[in-house]
Design a protein around this motif. Structure first.
Motif, PDB file in Angstrom:
ATOM      1  N   LEU A  18       0.800  -1.222   0.000  1.00 50.94           N
ATOM      2  CA  LEU A  18       0.000   0.000   0.000  1.00 50.94           C
ATOM      3  C   LEU A  18       0.835   1.275   0.000  1.00 50.94           C
ATOM      4  CD1 LEU A  18      -2.508  -1.288   2.656  1.00 50.94           C
ATOM      5  CD2 LEU A  18      -3.023  -0.894   0.255  1.00 50.94           C
ATOM      6  N   LYS A  19       2.161   1.111  -0.139  1.00 54.74           N
ATOM      7  CA  LYS A  19       3.041   2.265   0.002  1.00 54.74           C
ATOM      8  C   LYS A  19       2.628   3.433  -0.900  1.00 54.74           C
ATOM      9  CE  LYS A  19       6.036   0.791   3.096  1.00 54.74           C
ATOM     10  NZ  LYS A  19       5.353   0.911   4.369  1.00 54.74           N
ATOM     11  N   GLY A  20       2.296   3.122  -2.152  1.00 58.07           N
ATOM     12  CA  GLY A  20       1.925   4.165  -3.093  1.00 58.07           C
ATOM     13  C   GLY A  20       0.664   4.896  -2.653  1.00 58.07           C
ATOM     14  N   ARG A  34      -6.922   7.999   7.708  1.00 57.89           N
ATOM     15  CA  ARG A  34      -7.878   6.909   7.839  1.00 57.89           C
ATOM     16  C   ARG A  34      -9.038   7.107   6.871  1.00 57.89           C
ATOM     17  NH1 ARG A  34     -12.394   4.783   9.395  1.00 57.89           N
ATOM     18  NH2 ARG A  34     -13.265   6.868   9.487  1.00 57.89           N
ATOM     19  N   LYS A  35      -9.506   8.359   6.763  1.00 53.71           N
ATOM     20  CA  LYS A  35     -10.624   8.637   5.855  1.00 53.71           C
ATOM     21  C   LYS A  35     -10.197   8.426   4.402  1.00 53.71           C
ATOM     22  CE  LYS A  35     -13.448  11.346   8.864  1.00 53.71           C
ATOM     23  NZ  LYS A  35     -13.199  12.495   9.714  1.00 53.71           N
ATOM     24  N   GLU A  36      -9.014   8.948   4.098  1.00 56.92           N
ATOM     25  CA  GLU A  36      -8.494   8.852   2.739  1.00 56.92           C
ATOM     26  C   GLU A  36      -8.284   7.392   2.329  1.00 56.92           C
ATOM     27  OE1 GLU A  36      -7.596  10.472  -0.759  1.00 56.92           O
ATOM     28  OE2 GLU A  36      -8.023  11.734   0.970  1.00 56.92           O
ATOM     29  N   LEU A  37      -7.741   6.628   3.275  1.00 54.39           N
ATOM     30  CA  LEU A  37      -7.428   5.224   2.993  1.00 54.39           C
ATOM     31  C   LEU A  37      -8.597   4.320   3.350  1.00 54.39           C
ATOM     32  CD1 LEU A  37      -3.842   5.197   4.533  1.00 54.39           C
ATOM     33  CD2 LEU A  37      -4.358   5.031   2.105  1.00 54.39           C
ATOM     34  N   ALA A  66      -1.956   9.586  -0.015  1.00 49.09           N
ATOM     35  CA  ALA A  66      -2.807  10.106   1.060  1.00 49.09           C
ATOM     36  C   ALA A  66      -2.045  11.136   1.891  1.00 49.09           C
ATOM     37  CB  ALA A  66      -3.307   8.963   1.934  1.00 49.09           C
ATOM     38  N   ILE A  67      -0.763  10.859   2.158  1.00 51.94           N
ATOM     39  CA  ILE A  67       0.060  11.799   2.930  1.00 51.94           C
ATOM     40  C   ILE A  67       0.207  13.114   2.160  1.00 51.94           C
ATOM     41  CG2 ILE A  67       2.412  12.246   3.795  1.00 51.94           C
ATOM     42  CD1 ILE A  67       2.558   9.231   4.487  1.00 51.94           C
ATOM     43  N   ASN A  68       0.394  13.013   0.842  1.00 49.99           N
ATOM     44  CA  ASN A  68       0.549  14.217   0.023  1.00 49.99           C
ATOM     45  C   ASN A  68      -0.695  15.112   0.051  1.00 49.99           C
ATOM     46  OD1 ASN A  68       3.116  13.460  -0.639  1.00 49.99           O
ATOM     47  ND2 ASN A  68       2.561  12.593  -2.630  1.00 49.99           N
ATOM     48  N   LYS A  69      -1.846  14.498   0.332  1.00 45.13           N
ATOM     49  CA  LYS A  69      -3.091  15.272   0.348  1.00 45.13           C
ATOM     50  C   LYS A  69      -3.345  15.989   1.678  1.00 45.13           C
ATOM     51  CE  LYS A  69      -5.888  12.769  -3.030  1.00 45.13           C
ATOM     52  NZ  LYS A  69      -7.087  11.937  -3.169  1.00 45.13           N
TER      53      LYS A  69
END
Lengths: 82, 192
Positions: B122-124, B177-180, B129-132
């Motif tokens: 899931l790294k990508g 959590r929401k993003e993923l 998600a972190i970038n957002k």
């Protein structure tokens, strides 16, 4: 009933290992009250697990590999001498 | 890279340095990360992981055909972590047996769940998600999780309060959590 998002901070404290016994107890009780609470907890736990924890630098890995090789060689020497 | 090829297993049994080097390079980082999350202490985690690699070498003659390196190492690290935390801070924070049971059954990541997460690759998705995340939030999150700074160090470096750092970290995790969410839901169904 409290909104689930109110529990986010509590869940993260427990995952980070900084929660008090009372807080841990509160989380355990909350998870028991409704199976969906445990599902919610597990989702946040996965996000936490995927994004937490130390990531060693390349230098650190090589340094630790060096220690491991030293250990292996010391064992082998003992074996040869013994 | 395949950690279970018949040749590698043979070389491990024979005590070849090259094979142990290969296994160490492949698994040291992920195992340190895993142990660090359980123990909340990088140096202790390093000791635990090193000991597990040493034990692998010690027990090389017991390695049989079909031996699987990764499950062995994760189980070994998990067991050592359990031994370590039973003797330290968890005992203070989880005073009664009920809380200890809760901790070990619900909070601590099992080696099986950990490996299932790794297999999802899931790294990508996580990076996206972190970038957002909002800028300040992302900055603090990266300092904490990528650079490994403590909340106190981040507060000092950015000249903000510890409370702000903690609040931003909570925001980061909730947004992640929401993003993923859909992704994590999917893994959840697969694993259980």
């Amino acid at each position: 009933m409290m909104q689930k998002s109110d529990k986010d901070e509590l869940i993260l404290k427990v995952l980070d290992g900084v929660a008090t016994p009372d807080e841990i107890q509160a989380l355990a009780r909350w998870m028991e009250t409704d199976p969906s609470n445990e599902v919610y907890f597990n989702q946040l736990k996965k996000a936490w697990n995927l994004t937490s924890g130390p990531i060693p630098s390349e230098e650190r890995v090589e340094h630790e590999l060096g220690n491991y090789m030293k250990y292996i060689r010391s064992k082998r020497r003992k074996f040869l001498l013994g | 890279m395949d950690g279970n090829s018949e040749q590698l297993i043979t070389e491990l049994r024979e005590g070849r340095e090259k094979a142990f080097t290969q296994v160490f390079r492949m698994y040291y980082g992920p195992l340190l990360n895993y142990a660090g999350r359980i123990l909340k202490d990088v140096e202790l985690a390093n000791d635990v992981v090193q000991e597990c690699f040493c034990r692998l070498y010690e027990r090389r003659k017991e390695i049989k055909r079909g031996f699987q390196v990764r499950p062995y190492l994760y189980r070994s690290v998990y067991n050592s972590c359990m031994d370590a935390i039973k003797h330290q801070k968890v005992e203070n924070n989880y005073i009664n047996q009920e809380l200890l049971d809760f901790y070990f059954s619900k909070v601590v990541e099992t080696p099986e769940a950990e490996q299932a997460l790794l297999d999802e690759d899931l790294k990508g998705a996580i990076q996206a998600a972190i970038n957002k995340l909002p800028e300040r939030c992302r900055e603090i999150f990266v300092l904490s999780k990528v650079d490994g700074l403590s909340n106190k160090q981040i507060a000092e470096q950015l000249n903000i309060s510890m409370k702000t750092v903690e609040a931003q970290m909570t925001t980061a995790f909730v947004r992640l959590r929401k993003e993923l969410g859909w992704l994590l839901c999917f893994i959840f169904i697969q694993n259980f």
